[in-house]
Design an enzyme around this catalytic site. Structure first.
Site, PDB file in Angstrom:
ATOM      1  N   ASP A 166       0.834  -1.205   0.000  1.00  0.00           N
ATOM      2  CA  ASP A 166       0.000   0.000   0.000  1.00  0.00           C
ATOM      3  C   ASP A 166       0.871   1.258   0.000  1.00  0.00           C
ATOM      4  OD1 ASP A 166      -2.369   1.380  -0.022  1.00  0.00           O
ATOM      5  OD2 ASP A 166      -2.693   1.249   2.142  1.00  0.00           O
ATOM      6  N   ASN A 207       1.295   3.472  -2.883  1.00  0.00           N
ATOM      7  CA  ASN A 207       1.824   3.937  -4.177  1.00  0.00           C
ATOM      8  C   ASN A 207       1.291   5.328  -4.532  1.00  0.00           C
ATOM      9  OD1 ASN A 207       3.019   1.463  -4.423  1.00  0.00           O
ATOM     10  ND2 ASN A 207       1.555   0.650  -5.911  1.00  0.00           N
ATOM     11  N   GLY A 208      -0.010   5.529  -4.280  1.00  0.00           N
ATOM     12  CA  GLY A 208      -0.639   6.809  -4.626  1.00  0.00           C
ATOM     13  C   GLY A 208      -0.004   7.942  -3.834  1.00  0.00           C
ATOM     14  N   ARG A 209       0.172   7.723  -2.523  1.00  0.00           N
ATOM     15  CA  ARG A 209       0.759   8.774  -1.677  1.00  0.00           C
ATOM     16  C   ARG A 209       2.212   9.050  -2.072  1.00  0.00           C
ATOM     17  NH1 ARG A 209      -1.516   6.009   3.626  1.00  0.00           N
ATOM     18  NH2 ARG A 209      -2.142   4.524   2.016  1.00  0.00           N
ATOM     19  N   TRP A 210       2.917   8.000  -2.459  1.00  0.00           N
ATOM     20  CA  TRP A 210       4.313   8.161  -2.897  1.00  0.00           C
ATOM     21  C   TRP A 210       4.366   9.097  -4.105  1.00  0.00           C
ATOM     22  CZ3 TRP A 210       7.199   7.311  -7.290  1.00  0.00           C
ATOM     23  CH2 TRP A 210       8.588   7.182  -7.138  1.00  0.00           C
ATOM     24  N   ARG A 260      -0.806   9.187 -10.073  1.00  0.00           N
ATOM     25  CA  ARG A 260      -0.840   7.972  -9.244  1.00  0.00           C
ATOM     26  C   ARG A 260      -0.207   6.774  -9.954  1.00  0.00           C
ATOM     27  NH1 ARG A 260      -3.973   7.584  -4.823  1.00  0.00           N
ATOM     28  NH2 ARG A 260      -4.326   5.397  -5.250  1.00  0.00           N
ATOM     29  N   HIS A 265       2.378   3.526  -8.985  1.00  0.00           N
ATOM     30  CA  HIS A 265       2.199   2.081  -9.210  1.00  0.00           C
ATOM     31  C   HIS A 265       3.395   1.503  -9.970  1.00  0.00           C
ATOM     32  CE1 HIS A 265      -1.668   2.260  -7.415  1.00  0.00           C
ATOM     33  NE2 HIS A 265      -2.236   2.954  -8.374  1.00  0.00           N
ATOM     34  N   THR A 299     -10.760  -6.793  -4.942  1.00  0.00           N
ATOM     35  CA  THR A 299     -12.071  -6.756  -5.604  1.00  0.00           C
ATOM     36  C   THR A 299     -12.694  -5.362  -5.464  1.00  0.00           C
ATOM     37  OG1 THR A 299     -12.920  -7.780  -3.569  1.00  0.00           O
ATOM     38  CG2 THR A 299     -12.658  -9.224  -5.478  1.00  0.00           C
ATOM     39  N   TRP A 343     -11.724  -2.147  -8.170  1.00  0.00           N
ATOM     40  CA  TRP A 343     -12.464  -1.832  -9.403  1.00  0.00           C
ATOM     41  C   TRP A 343     -13.213  -0.515  -9.269  1.00  0.00           C
ATOM     42  CZ3 TRP A 343     -11.308  -4.521 -13.566  1.00  0.00           C
ATOM     43  CH2 TRP A 343     -10.917  -5.859 -13.442  1.00  0.00           C
ATOM     44  N   ARG A 402     -12.091   2.274  -8.332  1.00  0.00           N
ATOM     45  CA  ARG A 402     -11.253   3.462  -8.582  1.00  0.00           C
ATOM     46  C   ARG A 402     -11.547   4.035  -9.975  1.00  0.00           C
ATOM     47  NH1 ARG A 402      -5.458   2.620  -5.600  1.00  0.00           N
ATOM     48  NH2 ARG A 402      -6.341   1.891  -3.633  1.00  0.00           N
ATOM     49  N   LEU A 423      11.040 -20.135  -4.795  1.00  0.00           N
ATOM     50  CA  LEU A 423      10.128 -19.211  -4.108  1.00  0.00           C
ATOM     51  C   LEU A 423       8.761 -19.366  -4.759  1.00  0.00           C
ATOM     52  CD1 LEU A 423       9.807 -16.682  -2.146  1.00  0.00           C
ATOM     53  CD2 LEU A 423      10.057 -15.295  -4.205  1.00  0.00           C
TER      54      LEU A 423
HETATM   55  C1  IPE Z   1      -5.317  -2.683  -0.245  1.00  0.00           C
HETATM   56  O1  IPE Z   1      -5.039  -1.344  -0.378  1.00  0.00           O
HETATM   57  C2  IPE Z   1      -5.307  -3.357  -1.593  1.00  0.00           C
HETATM   58  C3  IPE Z   1      -3.994  -3.519  -2.210  1.00  0.00           C
HETATM   59  C4  IPE Z   1      -2.862  -3.160  -1.696  1.00  0.00           C
HETATM   60  C5  IPE Z   1      -4.016  -4.154  -3.493  1.00  0.00           C
HETATM   61  P1  IPE Z   1      -6.193  -0.250  -0.551  1.00  0.00           P
HETATM   62  O2  IPE Z   1      -5.510   1.046  -0.644  1.00  0.00           O
HETATM   63  O3  IPE Z   1      -7.081  -0.630  -1.676  1.00  0.00           O
HETATM   64  O4  IPE Z   1      -7.014  -0.411   0.796  1.00  0.00           O
HETATM   65  P2  IPE Z   1      -7.814   0.656   1.639  1.00  0.00           P
HETATM   66  O5  IPE Z   1      -8.757   1.352   0.682  1.00  0.00           O
HETATM   67  O6  IPE Z   1      -6.820   1.597   2.216  1.00  0.00           O
HETATM   68  O7  IPE Z   1      -8.512  -0.140   2.695  1.00  0.00           O
HETATM   69  C1  IPE Z   2      -1.606   0.283  -3.282  1.00  0.00           C
HETATM   70  O1  IPE Z   2      -1.366   1.642  -3.371  1.00  0.00           O
HETATM   71  C2  IPE Z   2      -1.748  -0.354  -4.643  1.00  0.00           C
HETATM   72  C3  IPE Z   2      -3.136  -0.693  -4.974  1.00  0.00           C
HETATM   73  C4  IPE Z   2      -4.159  -0.651  -4.181  1.00  0.00           C
HETATM   74  C5  IPE Z   2      -3.366  -1.128  -6.336  1.00  0.00           C
HETATM   75  P1  IPE Z   2      -2.560   2.696  -3.340  1.00  0.00           P
HETATM   76  O2  IPE Z   2      -2.927   3.016  -4.739  1.00  0.00           O
HETATM   77  O3  IPE Z   2      -3.677   2.202  -2.496  1.00  0.00           O
HETATM   78  O4  IPE Z   2      -1.843   3.910  -2.660  1.00  0.00           O
HETATM   79  P2  IPE Z   2      -2.469   4.930  -1.619  1.00  0.00           P
HETATM   80  O5  IPE Z   2      -3.023   4.138  -0.490  1.00  0.00           O
HETATM   81  O6  IPE Z   2      -3.532   5.686  -2.357  1.00  0.00           O
HETATM   82  O7  IPE Z   2      -1.323   5.787  -1.217  1.00  0.00           O
HETATM   83 MG    MG Z   3      -4.113   2.423  -0.542  1.00  0.00          MG
END
Ligand code: IPE
Ligand code: IPE
Ligand code: MG
Length: 249
Positions: A22, A24-27, A35, A39, A68, A71, A73, A133
């Site tokens: 988790d 990637n978006g904030r990074w 975003r 990823h 699940t 989707w 987003r 692995l």
């Molecule tokens: C969990 O992260 C799903 C994955 C890392 C693939 P999310 O970002 O979707 O979860 P929430 O929304 O913070 O619970």
């Molecule tokens: C996790 O990063 C990857 C997926 C859920 C696909 P996020 O996209 O949820 O990143 P944040 O939580 O918005 O920073």
């Molecule tokens: Mg997230």
């Protein structure tokens, strides 16, 4: 302990590590990038984590790549994520195969584009005899969905109520022949399960770090493993060694 150089001796290494990748978006946001750039950086990081897993002696690595619920987003992000998975398979498969990585998929294929489905099936098929692995990719995966599908399959198989046991349920899950995760790592600080391995994690150890996934490198991974090696897993008993059970019957 210096965690930055040679491979340390860990007193206890988890057999199965699962990761909620988790942040990637904030990074990306922190850097003023879209975003999807986050990823992409996240998939680059995966390469280091796979290599480190082999180095540290982790046998099973399971990664949560798309839930699940993801989707829901914006379409552009969803399409980007599907595309990135396809690119990763094209680019990394030869090397993963050479490294002895066996690829598995957890979740449903049917909602994915036909070409991606084919690539996943071929990658799984091609690496099936590798055993260095076991890398399971949870993509279009949800824990509740997995349990609902297991119940449906048991009903279709006319399983009798008295035949339903925890072991049988486990055999109907996507993870049927994987051990339960010993350690679940969640990056970027959220203290929640987000529908990941909800059955399998009954007695997993959790490690949550504020570090965002693209920055979660070998040293950060090692910190998690060191912390795990100090944990005492009691499984509801009084000590880790105590295997006496009070029989209720
Ligand atoms: C969990 O992260 C799903 C994955 C890392 C693939 P999310 O970002 O979707 O979860 P929430 O929304 O913070 O619970
Ligand atoms: C996790 O990063 C990857 C997926 C859920 C696909 P996020 O996209 O949820 O990143 P944040 O939580 O918005 O920073
Ligand atoms: Mg997230």
């Amino acid at each position: 302990m210096d965690v930055s150089t040679s491979t340390p001796t860990l007193t206890k290494v988890p057999v199965h590590v699962a990761m909620i990748m988790d942040g990637n978006g904030r990074w990306a946001q922190k850097r003023g990038l879209p975003r999807l750039a986050g990823h992409r950086a996240g998939t680059e990081n995966l390469r280091r984590i796979i290599r480190a897993s082999v180095e540290f002696g982790v046998k099973y690595l399971t990664i949560y790549a798309f839930s699940t619920e993801n989707w829901g987003r914006p379409q552009e992000e969803v399409e980007g994520l599907l595309h990135i998975l396809e690119e990763v398979i094209d680019r990394e498969l030869d090397e993963l195969d050479q490294q002895g990585v066996q690829l598995r998929h957890l979740g449903h294929l049917d909602r994915l584009p036909a070409m991606l489905q084919e690539k996943i099936i071929r990658a799984v098929e091609r690496t099936r005899d590798n055993d260095r692995l076991i890398l399971s990719v949870a993509f279009n995966y949800g824990g509740r969905d997995e349990i609902v599908c297991a119940i449906r399959a048991m009903m279709r198989d006319s399983v009798k109520p008295e035949e339903v046991t925890p072991e049988l349920v486990s055999r109907y899950l996507f993870t049927a022949d994987l051990p339960d995760p010993d350690l679940i790592i969640r990056t970027s600080g959220e203290m929640r399960v987000s529908n990941f391995l909800i059955w399998q994690s009954a007695y997993s150890e959790w490690y949550v770090t504020p570090v965002l996934w693209p920055d979660f490198d070998r040293e950060e991974y090692l910190k998690a493993l060191i912390e795990y090696s100090h944990r005492e897993r009691r499984f509801g008993k009084l000590t880790a060694q105590d295997d006496s059970t009070d029989c209720a019957c």
